[in-house]
Design an enzyme around this catalytic site. Structure first.
Site, mmCIF file in Angstrom:
data_model
loop_
_atom_site.group_PDB
_atom_site.id
_atom_site.type_symbol
_atom_site.label_atom_id
_atom_site.label_comp_id
_atom_site.label_asym_id
_atom_site.label_seq_id
_atom_site.Cartn_x
_atom_site.Cartn_y
_atom_site.Cartn_z
ATOM 1 N N THR A 70 -4.319 7.432 2.560
ATOM 2 C CA THR A 70 -4.811 6.171 2.014
ATOM 3 C C THR A 70 -6.310 5.909 2.212
ATOM 4 O OG1 THR A 70 -2.640 5.196 2.252
ATOM 5 C CG2 THR A 70 -4.494 3.665 2.115
ATOM 6 N N TYR A 154 -8.772 -7.724 6.431
ATOM 7 C CA TYR A 154 -7.506 -7.124 6.057
ATOM 8 C C TYR A 154 -6.327 -7.778 6.775
ATOM 9 C CZ TYR A 154 -3.616 -4.202 5.138
ATOM 10 O OH TYR A 154 -2.370 -3.793 4.743
HETATM 11 ZN ZN LIG Z 1 1.383 5.680 2.961
#
Ligand SMILES: [Zn+2]
Ligand SMILES: *[C@@H]1O[C@H](CO)[C@@H](O)[C@H](O)[C@H]1NC(C)=O
Ligand SMILES: *[C@@H]1O[C@H](CO)[C@@H](O)[C@H](O)[C@H]1NC(C)=O
Ligand SMILES: *[C@@H]1O[C@H](CO)[C@@H](O)[C@H](O)[C@H]1NC(C)=O
Ligand SMILES: *[C@@H]1O[C@H](CO)[C@@H](O)[C@H](O)[C@H]1NC(C)=O
Ligand SMILES: *[C@@H]1O[C@H](CO)[C@@H](O)[C@H](O)[C@H]1NC(C)=O
Ligand SMILES: *[C@@H]1O[C@H](CO)[C@@H](O)[C@H](O)[C@H]1NC(C)=O
Ligand SMILES: *[C@@H]1O[C@H](CO)[C@@H](O)[C@H](O)[C@H]1NC(C)=O
Ligand SMILES: *[C@@H]1O[C@H](CO)[C@@H](O)[C@H](O)[C@H]1NC(C)=O
Ligand SMILES: *[C@@H]1O[C@H](CO)[C@@H](O)[C@H](O)[C@H]1NC(C)=O
Length: 453
Positions: A70, A154
């Site tokens: 990611t 976040y």
């Molecule tokens: Zn993942």
């Protein structure tokens, strides 16, 4: 000249609708649905996404960067760089020189990010422009001393609707205007890990939810009058593959834990030997034939994953669907991170807006090609990168786009035309200069069938 056309066009639009706030600078919203495997588009019913594509463009699969995780891939999308060049080489990292650690929940140190300049920074260094982020790895970190003008720290608990509402507000009513914005959503990655991509029932429920979010996004942009003017890219970082408890490699059965530190575990393990590298390598090399064991200097060129201090001396790359573990431990049913040449690791890209063609499909581009395309749309000078602008040219309305068969066709037609014309000209010339009787005779023969020869 181009500006003039745009101005004329805008004038026309304004005249027609009586609405006077079209931003002159192009705007771009970059959306990522984490872990959206390319073939979900073929295998599941996604009516809202299909409608979005019908009016825009689709790249069926994106060749992403190794390792297919990611953070690294999201940073490649916004920098156009391979991982070894932008420095985010994994979701979990260790730098042996500074002894610093990085993880998804401990990612705020600029040190890790400053190896590259993401597009939101470059955009913001332009006069009269700002950037906004409803999350995206790195957007809540100071990079080269800058964050987006508008961003969210976040938190996975902020609902999609709130991310969408706030980012559209920023895009529509900020001064200087927000011209580049990101929107990030954790699914279908989270569910892909839990259920595995082969759990059709659960995954179709999850993907329907995502499709509804895409419907909400389009609806919101239409209500706000932004749909026709905003460029929107919907893409993802990587795919997902099925794992199984029958496909686990236990490192503890091959090597004593005291011999090395494990920086990252699966499906690409990063190994920092404590003493003799060769000894550790030899033990791992013969551990299990469902993983490749590489000394750093032998990592295949095609991974572009070698020239960085944060890449450890030994890496283990599991075969598709295999899990690396220390001992018997709980297991994810789906995972990613594997070889980036595997189709299951690839995401897709769809886009809509004034910069994009309508109803165009292309089979592939690379993740690193997205950055130069976005810079082009925003009129930004790209930072040095590993992407190729021409790969994405056909997606854009303002570019000449011809593929090889077309080029060959055009060249052949041009040659034919040239031959005919030459033939005709020769005919005319000989007709004009026809004074002798026998040349007249010859000419008439030619006249019957001017195309032959
Ligand atoms: Zn993942
Ligand atoms: C920035 O905005 C100001 C005020 O609207 C304007 O005078 C100036 O020309 C703009 N600069 C650029 C580079 O567009
Ligand atoms: C993000 O978090 C930091 C520290 O927790 C805080 O100082 C800052 O105001 C927050 N920023 C935003 C945009 O919420
Ligand atoms: C979204 O905007 C609302 C209204 O301005 C604000 O209260 C909220 O804190 C914002 N959400 C986030 C996650 O920043
Ligand atoms: C855009 O126009 C709408 C009405 O057409 C208006 O309500 C809004 O305030 C305008 N926004 C800006 C940024 O000028
Ligand atoms: C979904 O996953 C759950 C938990 O893993 C499982 O019990 C269920 O059978 C799956 N299928 C559906 C349709 O929910
Ligand atoms: C490596 O592991 C072996 C056991 O397999 C142990 O005898 C040895 O001391 C370890 N070496 C180091 C440097 O930890
Ligand atoms: C490391 O181990 C290998 C094989 O056991 C040995 O040949 C080599 O000399 C060792 N190297 C060092 C620096 O100790
Ligand atoms: C398995 O490994 C974990 C660390 O990954 C450790 O905490 C646990 O004690 C180990 N279990 C066994 C049975 O060795
Ligand atoms: C990728 O781009 C960077 C920046 O221009 C460059 O330093 C690096 O050598 C490039 N990598 C490859 C494999 O071309």
């Amino acid at each position: 000249m181009k500006l003039l056309v745009i101005l004329l066009f805008l004038g026309l639009l304004t005249g027609c609708s009586g609405n006077s706030n079209y931003s002159l600078t192009p705007q771009l919203l970059l959306v990522s649905f984490d872990g959206f495997r390319a073939d979900y588009l073929k295998n599941y019913d996604l009516p809202h996404l299909q409608n979005f594509i019908k009016e825009g463009v689709l790249v069926e699969h994106i060749t992403n960067v190794f390792i297919t995780k990611t953070f690294p891939n999201h940073y490649s999308i916004v920098t156009g760089l391979y991982e070894e060049s932008h420095g985010i080489v994994a979701n979990t990292m260790y730098d042996d020189i500074t002894k610093k650690h990085f993880s998804e929940s401990d990612d705020k140190d600029s040190f890790w990010w400053n190896g590259a300049v993401p597009i939101w920074v470059t955009n913001q260094l332009q006069e009269n422009r700002s950037s906004a982020a409803a999350m995206w790895p790195g957007t809540d970190v100071l990079i080269h001393n800058i964050t987006p003008s508008y961003f969210m720290n976040y938190s996975s608990s902020v609902p999609f609707e709130e991310r969408l509402n706030n980012v559209t507000t920023w895009l529509s009513s900020s001064n200087p205007p927000v011209t580049f914005a990101t929107l990030y959503w954790e699914e279908p990655d989270a569910s892909g890990h839990t259920y595995g991509p082969e759990d059709k029932e659960n995954m179709s429920r999850v993907l329907k939810e995502i499709d509804d979010l895409i419907g909400d996004l389009v609806q919101k942009l239409k209500v706000l009058g932004m749909w026709e003017n905003l460029n929107v890219i919907i893409t993802s970082d990587h795919g997902m593959t099925q794992c199984s408890e029958n496909r686990v490699i236990h490192l503890d059965s091959c090597i004593d834990r005291s011999n090395y530190s494990i920086i990252d575990l699966t499906p690409v393990a990063a190994i920092l030997p404590k003493t003799n590298i060769t000894e550790v390598y030899d033990k791992l090399k013969h551990c299990n034939h469902h993983m490749n064991v590489y000394l750093k200097e032998d990592i295949p060129n095609r991974f572009y994953y070698r020239h960085n201090d944060r890449i450890q001396p030994i890496i283990l790359v599991a075969d598709e669907g295999w899990t690396i573990a220390l001992n018997k431990s709980s297991l994810k049913l789906g995972d990613h991170g594997y070889d980036n040449s595997l189709p299951s690791m690839h995401p897709f890209l769809a886009a809509h807006g004034p910069a994009f063609r309508r109803g165009y499909r292309q089979s592939t581009i690379n993740t690193v090609d997205i950055y130069p395309m976005m810079c082009h749309i925003l009129g930004l000078k790209p930072q040095p990168n590993n992407g190729t602008f021409s790969h994405a040219k056909c997606l854009l309305v303002d570019q000449w786009c011809i593929n090889l068969p077309e080029v060959i066709g055009i060249v052949i037609s041009a040659l034919l035309l040239l031959t005919i014309l030459t033939g005709l000209i020769i005919c005319m010339q000989s007709r004009a200069s026809a004074s002798r009787p026998f040349s007249r005779l010859q000419l008439q023969e030619d006249d019957d069938d001017p195309l032959i020869g």
